[in-house]
Scaffold this motif. Structure first.
Motif, short mmCIF file in Angstrom:
data_model
loop_
_atom_site.label_atom_id
_atom_site.label_comp_id
_atom_site.label_asym_id
_atom_site.label_seq_id
_atom_site.Cartn_x
_atom_site.Cartn_y
_atom_site.Cartn_z
N LYS A 199 3.53 7.75 -3.27
CA LYS A 199 2.55 6.87 -2.63
C LYS A 199 2.46 7.19 -1.14
N SER A 200 1.53 6.53 -0.47
CA SER A 200 1.11 7.01 0.85
C SER A 200 2.03 6.64 1.99
N ASN A 201 2.82 5.58 1.86
CA ASN A 201 3.61 5.14 3.01
C ASN A 201 4.81 4.32 2.55
N ALA A 202 5.55 3.80 3.51
CA ALA A 202 6.79 3.09 3.20
C ALA A 202 6.58 1.62 2.85
N ILE A 203 5.34 1.15 2.84
CA ILE A 203 5.10 -0.28 2.71
C ILE A 203 5.57 -0.83 1.36
N GLY A 250 -5.00 -10.10 5.56
CA GLY A 250 -4.24 -8.93 5.96
C GLY A 250 -4.25 -7.90 4.84
N ARG A 251 -4.13 -6.63 5.23
CA ARG A 251 -4.20 -5.56 4.24
C ARG A 251 -3.07 -4.56 4.47
N ALA A 252 -1.86 -4.92 4.15
CA ALA A 252 -0.74 -3.97 4.23
C ALA A 252 -0.64 -3.27 2.90
N GLY A 253 -1.60 -2.38 2.64
CA GLY A 253 -1.72 -1.77 1.32
C GLY A 253 -0.98 -0.46 1.18
N VAL A 254 -0.80 -0.08 -0.08
CA VAL A 254 -0.17 1.19 -0.42
C VAL A 254 -1.12 1.95 -1.33
N LEU A 255 -1.39 3.19 -0.99
CA LEU A 255 -2.27 3.99 -1.81
C LEU A 255 -1.50 4.60 -2.97
N SER A 256 -2.18 4.72 -4.11
CA SER A 256 -1.57 5.43 -5.23
C SER A 256 -1.46 6.91 -4.87
N MET A 271 -9.64 2.73 1.08
CA MET A 271 -10.05 2.10 2.34
C MET A 271 -9.91 0.59 2.26
N ARG A 272 -10.27 0.01 1.11
CA ARG A 272 -10.15 -1.44 0.96
C ARG A 272 -8.70 -1.89 1.06
N LYS A 273 -7.80 -1.14 0.42
CA LYS A 273 -6.37 -1.49 0.46
C LYS A 273 -5.83 -1.50 1.88
N LEU A 274 -6.39 -0.63 2.73
CA LEU A 274 -5.89 -0.50 4.10
C LEU A 274 -6.69 -1.32 5.11
N GLY A 275 -7.70 -2.04 4.63
CA GLY A 275 -8.51 -2.84 5.55
C GLY A 275 -9.46 -2.01 6.40
N LEU A 276 -9.86 -0.85 5.89
CA LEU A 276 -10.77 0.04 6.62
C LEU A 276 -12.18 -0.18 6.09
N GLU A 277 -13.12 -0.44 6.99
CA GLU A 277 -14.46 -0.79 6.55
C GLU A 277 -15.50 0.26 6.90
N THR A 278 -15.23 1.12 7.86
CA THR A 278 -16.21 2.10 8.31
C THR A 278 -15.61 3.50 8.34
N GLU A 279 -16.49 4.48 8.41
CA GLU A 279 -16.04 5.88 8.52
C GLU A 279 -15.24 6.09 9.80
N THR A 280 -15.65 5.45 10.87
CA THR A 280 -14.93 5.57 12.14
C THR A 280 -13.50 5.04 12.01
N GLN A 281 -13.35 3.89 11.36
CA GLN A 281 -12.02 3.32 11.15
C GLN A 281 -11.16 4.24 10.28
N LEU A 282 -11.77 4.85 9.28
CA LEU A 282 -11.04 5.78 8.42
C LEU A 282 -10.55 6.98 9.22
N LEU A 283 -11.43 7.56 10.02
CA LEU A 283 -11.05 8.73 10.81
C LEU A 283 -9.97 8.37 11.83
N ASN A 284 -10.07 7.18 12.43
CA ASN A 284 -9.04 6.74 13.37
C ASN A 284 -7.70 6.58 12.67
#
Length: 214
Positions: free
Chosen positions: A66-70, A149-155, A193-206
C-alpha cells in the motif's frame, strides 16, 4: 518524568532520521531507542522496544504494497495501551492532516517547521495534550469544516497508477502498460484522489511532489 523519554523514530530518508536523532539526543532527558526506515521495520521495533513516543513520517513504504504508513498507524492508534504518536510530514493536504487527528494522532508537525517544534510536541504529548505545529495549524484552518478528514491508504493497484502517472504516463499509457482498460485506470485514479482528499489536478500534482514522486 524521572526516567528518560524513550523514542522510536521512523523516516524513509536517512538524512532526516540521522538529523532528528542527533537533535533529540542533545537533550539529556531523551533516549532514541531505535530508528526505522520503513513501516515494516517500525512495526517490528514497536513490538520489541518499549517506548514513550513514536515519531514517524507517513510517506514511508508500507508493509503490504500500500501507499503509505497510515494503515499501520491506524492499527497502532487503536491499541488500548500504546506510546504517543507524533507525525512529522511534508504532506500539506488539510483533509489528510485533519484525518490523522481524527484517527488519534497525538501530534502533527510539518517538516518545514523549526526543529524546536519537536521539543514542544514531545513535552505536550507527554502531558497528555494534542500538539499541532504552526504550519499544520494554518493548513487546518484552511480546511472546510463540512469536509471529512481523509487519512486514506491507497491499494497496491491505486498506488501503482499514481507512480506511473507521476512518471509522466497518460491514462492511456498507464492502461497499456498495466493491461487494464482506460476506464479502470481512470476509476482507480479518482478513487485514490478521493481517499486522500484531493479534488483537483493541481492538488494531485502537489501531493505527488510532496511525497517525492514528482
Amino acid at each position: 518524568m524521572d526516567s528518560k523519554i524513550r523514542i522510536i523514530l521512523a523516516d524513509d530518508h536517512a538524512a532526516v532520521r540521522e538529523g532528528i536523532s542527533a537533535w533529540l539526543q542533545c537533550d539529556p532527558r531523551v533516549e532514541v531507542v531505535a530508528t526505522a526506515g520503513d513501516t515494516e521495520c517500525l512495526a517490528d521495533l514497536i513490538g520489541r522496544f518499549p517506548c514513550d513516543i513514536v515519531i514517524s513520517d507517513i510517506g514511508m513504504r508500507c508493509i503490504d504494497g500500500k501507499s503509505n504508513a497510515i494503515a499501520f498507524l491506524r492499527s497502532f492508534l487503536g491499541q488500548p495501551e500504546r506510546a504517543r504518536l507524533i507525525v512529522v510530514t511534508m504532506i500539506a493536504q488539510p483533509q489528510m492532516l485533519a484525518g490523522l487527528l481524527e484517527l488519534g494522532a497525538d501530534g502533527l508537525l510539518d517538516k518545514r517547521d523549526c526543529i524546536e517544534s519537536l521539543n514542544e510536541a514531545m513535552a505536550a504529548v507527554i502531558r497528555g495534550e494534542c500538539f499541532v505545529s504552526k504550519h499544520v495549524e494554518a493548513l487546518l484552518k484552511s480546511h472546510a469544516g463540512n469536509k471529512p478528514g481523509r487519512a486514506g491508504v491507497l491499494s497496491a493497484r491505486e498506488w501503482e497508477v499514481f507512480q506511473l502517472y507521476a512518471a509522466g504516463k497518460s491514462l492511456i499509457g498507464i492502461a497499456e502498460h498495466l493491461g487494464r482498460s482506460v476506464k479502470t485506470i481512470g476509476t482507480q485514479r479518482r478513487n485514490a484522489m478521493r481517499k486522500l482528499g484531493l479534488e483537483t489536478e493541481t492538488q494531485l500534482l502537489n501531493y505527488l511532489r510532496q511525497i517525492g514522486l514528482s
